[in-house]
Motif scaffolding. Structure first.
Motif, PDB file in Angstrom:
ATOM      1  N   GLY A  68       0.831  -1.211   0.000  1.00 48.57           N
ATOM      2  CA  GLY A  68       0.000   0.000   0.000  1.00 48.57           C
ATOM      3  C   GLY A  68       0.860   1.252   0.000  1.00 48.57           C
TER       4      GLY A  68
ATOM      5  N   GLY B 252      -0.410   4.466   0.207  1.00 48.35           N
ATOM      6  CA  GLY B 252      -1.192   5.622   0.669  1.00 48.35           C
ATOM      7  C   GLY B 252      -0.433   6.348   1.780  1.00 48.35           C
TER       8      GLY B 252
ATOM      9  N   TYR C  32       4.879  -1.804  -2.371  1.00 48.73           N
ATOM     10  CA  TYR C  32       4.074  -2.344  -3.472  1.00 48.73           C
ATOM     11  C   TYR C  32       2.686  -1.738  -3.412  1.00 48.73           C
ATOM     12  N   GLU C  33       2.292  -1.076  -4.485  1.00 47.51           N
ATOM     13  CA  GLU C  33       1.014  -0.367  -4.546  1.00 47.51           C
ATOM     14  C   GLU C  33       0.171  -0.950  -5.686  1.00 47.51           C
TER      15      GLU C  33
ATOM     16  N   ILE D  54      -7.290  17.054   3.507  1.00 45.12           N
ATOM     17  CA  ILE D  54      -7.265  16.395   4.810  1.00 45.12           C
ATOM     18  C   ILE D  54      -6.706  17.400   5.817  1.00 45.12           C
TER      19      ILE D  54
ATOM     20  N   LYS E   6       1.053  -3.254  -8.512  1.00 47.08           N
ATOM     21  CA  LYS E   6       1.320  -4.559  -7.871  1.00 47.08           C
ATOM     22  C   LYS E   6       0.282  -4.818  -6.789  1.00 47.08           C
ATOM     23  N   ARG E   7      -0.714  -5.623  -7.120  1.00 48.98           N
ATOM     24  CA  ARG E   7      -1.796  -5.916  -6.171  1.00 48.98           C
ATOM     25  C   ARG E   7      -1.491  -7.225  -5.446  1.00 48.98           C
ATOM     26  N   VAL E   8      -1.339  -7.165  -4.137  1.00 50.78           N
ATOM     27  CA  VAL E   8      -1.043  -8.388  -3.381  1.00 50.78           C
ATOM     28  C   VAL E   8      -2.304  -9.257  -3.325  1.00 50.78           C
TER      29      VAL E   8
ATOM     30  N   GLY F 135      -5.208  -0.295   3.382  1.00 49.86           N
ATOM     31  CA  GLY F 135      -6.456   0.467   3.496  1.00 49.86           C
ATOM     32  C   GLY F 135      -7.619  -0.272   4.128  1.00 49.86           C
TER      33      GLY F 135
ATOM     34  N   VAL G 242      -6.832  -6.741   2.222  1.00 53.94           N
ATOM     35  CA  VAL G 242      -6.930  -8.188   1.972  1.00 53.94           C
ATOM     36  C   VAL G 242      -6.057  -8.961   2.968  1.00 53.94           C
TER      37      VAL G 242
ATOM     38  N   ILE H 272     -19.001  10.468  -0.748  1.00 50.93           N
ATOM     39  CA  ILE H 272     -18.529   9.272  -0.024  1.00 50.93           C
ATOM     40  C   ILE H 272     -19.518   8.889   1.067  1.00 50.93           C
TER      41      ILE H 272
ATOM     42  N   GLY I 275      -2.365   1.898   9.603  1.00 53.43           N
ATOM     43  CA  GLY I 275      -3.317   2.807   8.948  1.00 53.43           C
ATOM     44  C   GLY I 275      -4.715   2.198   8.931  1.00 53.43           C
TER      45      GLY I 275
ATOM     46  N   GLY J 252     -11.044  13.999  12.307  1.00 54.47           N
ATOM     47  CA  GLY J 252      -9.915  14.231  11.399  1.00 54.47           C
ATOM     48  C   GLY J 252      -8.645  13.523  11.836  1.00 54.47           C
TER      49      GLY J 252
ATOM     50  N   CYS K 131      -3.823  10.932  10.467  1.00 53.75           N
ATOM     51  CA  CYS K 131      -2.852  11.262  11.529  1.00 53.75           C
ATOM     52  C   CYS K 131      -2.463   9.990  12.293  1.00 53.75           C
TER      53      CYS K 131
HETATM   54  P1  FAD Z   1      -5.367   4.293   2.026  1.00 56.77           P
HETATM   55  O1  FAD Z   1      -5.219   5.757   1.854  1.00 56.77           O
HETATM   56  O2  FAD Z   1      -6.681   3.675   1.692  1.00 56.77           O
HETATM   57  O3  FAD Z   1      -4.227   3.617   1.171  1.00 56.77           O
HETATM   58  C1  FAD Z   1      -4.179   2.225   0.949  1.00 56.77           C
HETATM   59  C2  FAD Z   1      -3.383   1.979  -0.312  1.00 56.77           C
HETATM   60  O4  FAD Z   1      -3.233   0.575  -0.470  1.00 56.77           O
HETATM   61  C3  FAD Z   1      -4.099   2.503  -1.557  1.00 56.77           C
HETATM   62  O5  FAD Z   1      -3.211   3.303  -2.305  1.00 56.77           O
HETATM   63  C4  FAD Z   1      -4.514   1.235  -2.281  1.00 56.77           C
HETATM   64  O6  FAD Z   1      -4.523   1.380  -3.686  1.00 56.77           O
HETATM   65  C5  FAD Z   1      -3.466   0.240  -1.809  1.00 56.77           C
HETATM   66  N1  FAD Z   1      -3.943  -1.158  -1.842  1.00 56.77           N
HETATM   67  C6  FAD Z   1      -5.173  -1.614  -1.519  1.00 56.77           C
HETATM   68  N2  FAD Z   1      -5.236  -2.950  -1.662  1.00 56.77           N
HETATM   69  C7  FAD Z   1      -4.005  -3.340  -2.092  1.00 56.77           C
HETATM   70  C8  FAD Z   1      -3.447  -4.600  -2.438  1.00 56.77           C
HETATM   71  N3  FAD Z   1      -4.169  -5.729  -2.370  1.00 56.77           N
HETATM   72  N4  FAD Z   1      -2.149  -4.644  -2.850  1.00 56.77           N
HETATM   73  C9  FAD Z   1      -1.399  -3.502  -2.923  1.00 56.77           C
HETATM   74  N5  FAD Z   1      -1.890  -2.286  -2.608  1.00 56.77           N
HETATM   75  C10 FAD Z   1      -3.171  -2.202  -2.198  1.00 56.77           C
HETATM   76  N6  FAD Z   1      -7.731  11.694   8.209  1.00 56.77           N
HETATM   77  C11 FAD Z   1      -7.118  12.727   8.846  1.00 56.77           C
HETATM   78  O7  FAD Z   1      -6.084  12.497   9.495  1.00 56.77           O
HETATM   79  N7  FAD Z   1      -7.605  13.995   8.747  1.00 56.77           N
HETATM   80  C12 FAD Z   1      -8.711  14.298   8.012  1.00 56.77           C
HETATM   81  O8  FAD Z   1      -9.114  15.458   7.931  1.00 56.77           O
HETATM   82  C13 FAD Z   1      -9.370  13.240   7.337  1.00 56.77           C
HETATM   83  N8  FAD Z   1     -10.474  13.482   6.588  1.00 56.77           N
HETATM   84  C14 FAD Z   1     -11.100  12.464   5.940  1.00 56.77           C
HETATM   85  C15 FAD Z   1     -12.232  12.741   5.194  1.00 56.77           C
HETATM   86  C16 FAD Z   1     -12.899  11.719   4.534  1.00 56.77           C
HETATM   87  C17 FAD Z   1     -14.143  12.028   3.754  1.00 56.77           C
HETATM   88  C18 FAD Z   1     -12.404  10.396   4.626  1.00 56.77           C
HETATM   89  C19 FAD Z   1     -13.105   9.276   3.918  1.00 56.77           C
HETATM   90  C20 FAD Z   1     -11.272  10.109   5.373  1.00 56.77           C
HETATM   91  C21 FAD Z   1     -10.610  11.127   6.043  1.00 56.77           C
HETATM   92  N9  FAD Z   1      -9.456  10.889   6.799  1.00 56.77           N
HETATM   93  C22 FAD Z   1      -8.827  11.918   7.452  1.00 56.77           C
HETATM   94  C23 FAD Z   1      -8.924   9.515   6.947  1.00 56.77           C
HETATM   95  C24 FAD Z   1      -7.754   9.255   6.017  1.00 56.77           C
HETATM   96  O9  FAD Z   1      -8.122   9.567   4.690  1.00 56.77           O
HETATM   97  C25 FAD Z   1      -7.340   7.796   6.089  1.00 56.77           C
HETATM   98  O10 FAD Z   1      -7.235   7.408   7.430  1.00 56.77           O
HETATM   99  C26 FAD Z   1      -6.011   7.572   5.386  1.00 56.77           C
HETATM  100  O11 FAD Z   1      -6.115   7.911   4.029  1.00 56.77           O
HETATM  101  C27 FAD Z   1      -5.584   6.116   5.538  1.00 56.77           C
HETATM  102  O12 FAD Z   1      -4.400   5.905   4.836  1.00 56.77           O
HETATM  103  P2  FAD Z   1      -3.935   4.413   4.517  1.00 56.77           P
HETATM  104  O13 FAD Z   1      -2.624   4.561   3.835  1.00 56.77           O
HETATM  105  O14 FAD Z   1      -4.040   3.577   5.721  1.00 56.77           O
HETATM  106  O15 FAD Z   1      -5.040   3.865   3.523  1.00 56.77           O
END
Ligand code: FAD
Length: 385
Positions: free
Chosen positions: A7, A9, A29-30, A42, A123-125, A155, A159, A264, A284, A295, A299
């Protein structure tokens, strides 16, 4: 020692930068070829900002952040001020300021800090397996990656989460829809240095400044899940839901670009205490999916990254022990954040309208002290307080 990070993100990249900074070999790997963040912007609260500072992005973040100096609530129909106060006492007491930032720019900052060329996009795991001295990820295209530990930052639809927990988890619909986007700053809608929120009927309309003379805006409306609404209907939908609301709200609806406005349905996942199994750690949203009502989702992912890297770097008993210490430090914190956000969500969005009306009344006598003290408590629970 090598970490495989799934991931790219906010969570995955923060973890990769943190581990790299601690001298570890990392591979990211993304799944997608090009990351398109789900939301427009955000707010990064001081606990998250401190983590990004620690990761070496202090100057870059300052360039992206909007000048959010004040916070104010307005009554929905006539736009009368319910409360307005400076954020400075919060900043002074926690030692850092909050930064609202555009997501695409935050994403680019993280990618550049890690090094774009080193990320394996597309690259999807599909599965992972552990063996005595390592862990292996297998991707959709048949490629495999092996390392000493694996960080699942894939995210909210992770999976890898079922592998760690031993069971599937359900996402819970929080009962409201959020529309968000960016719009050029117009001071007849809201002051350029303020987090502005209009509240009424269990709905809200909010604006925060981000760099580049833009407001990050969002609209929340309690609604059933699965309505047939999309970008094509956004202006008529918002005009209907916010009919009769104050002039700045109408002006904002007129100004937004439907093509770049996101819709959303907000979800979270019941918190769980297990974030680690063997050499695999959830990080995350994979480990804690929250509503965005305080929010803190992004963070918390940044906090996870810092705690994980410190746990791995300072441990000499091995990867599994280090990950268990990461879990120990994070499980209560992230559970608390998810439940706090859920509580805030229910009050804001009229789960019980009597409670929501009491909150509106409270706002009219708010000096800033109660709101800022709640925020301070949340912020100071971070690892770099
Ligand atoms: P993600 O951002 O979902 O990233 C996961 C990544 O993994 C993605 O790029 C995806 O493509 C990849 N991935 C998925 N499956 C696979 C796989 N099988 N193999 C490889 N890669 C894969 N947070 C704050 O701190 N402040 C805010 O103001 C705030 N506002 C928000 C407003 C909204 C409307 C929403 C919905 C959320 C908000 N958040 C906020 C929360 C924040 O967006 C998330 O907590 C954050 O994006 C999580 O990051 P992450 O990297 O864990 O997940």
């Amino acid at each position: 020692m090598k970490a495989i990070i799934i991931g790219g993100g906010i969570g995955g990249l923060s973890a990769a930068i943190a581990l790299k900074r601690c001298g570890m070999a990392t591979e990211v790997y993304e799944a997608v070829k090009e990351i398109k963040p789900v939301g427009a912007a955000i707010s990064i609260w001081p606990n998250g900002v401190k983590c990004l500072n620690w990761l070496g992005m202090k100057d870059s973040l300052q360039q992206l952040g909007g000048p959010m100096e004040y916070m104010a609530y307005y009554e929905h129909l006539r736009g009368q001020t319910m409360t307005r106060f400076s954020l400075d006492p919060l900043i002074q007491s926690v030692g850092e300021r909050p930064y609202p930032v555009a997501r695409a720019e935050l994403q680019d900052m993280l990618i550049d800090a890690y090094r774009r060329e080193e990320i394996h996009f597309g690259k999807r795991v599909m599965s992972i397996e552990e063996f005595d001295d390592g862990v292996r990820a297998t991707f959709e295209d048949g490629q495999i990656a092996e390392g000493d530990l694996l960080i699942a930052a894939d995210g909210t639809h992770s999976v890898i989460r079922p592998y760690v927990l031993g069971h599937q988890t359900e996402r819970r619909y929080a009962g409201y829809v959020n529309w968000n986007g960016l719009v050029e700053i117009d001071e007849s809608i809201a002051p350029a240095n303020q987090w502005t929120t209009f509240v009424g009927e269990g709905k809200r309309v909010s604006l925060m400044p981000v760099a580049g003379n833009r407001f990050y805006f969002f609209f929340d409306v309690p609604l059933p899940k699965g309505l047939a609404e999309d970008r094509a209907t956004v202006k008529t939908d918002l005009s209907r839901y916010f009919s009769g609301w104050a002039a700045p709200v109408q002006k904002l609806i007129a100004a937004i670009n439907p093509e770049t406005t996101n819709r959303i349905e907000i979800h979270d996942i019941e918190p769980f205490m297990q974030l680690v199994r063997g050499r695999v750690a959830l990080l995350g949203d994979a480990g804690h999916s929250t509503t965005p009502d305080i929010g803190q989702g992004g963070c918390a992912a940044m906090e996870d990254a810092v705690v994980l890297a410190i746990a791995v770097q300072t441990n000499s008993l091995g990867v599994k022990d280090a990950l268990l210490r990461y879990q120990e430090k994070r499980a209560y914190r992230v559970k608390d954040l998810v439940l706090k956000a859920r509580k805030r969500c229910d009050v804001t969005h009229g789960k019980d309208m009597a409670v929501t009306h009491s909150w509106y009344e409270e706002l009219k006598s708010e000096t800033g002290e109660r709101v800022l003290s709640g925020m301070r408590e949340t912020i100071m629970g971070g690892p770099l307080e």
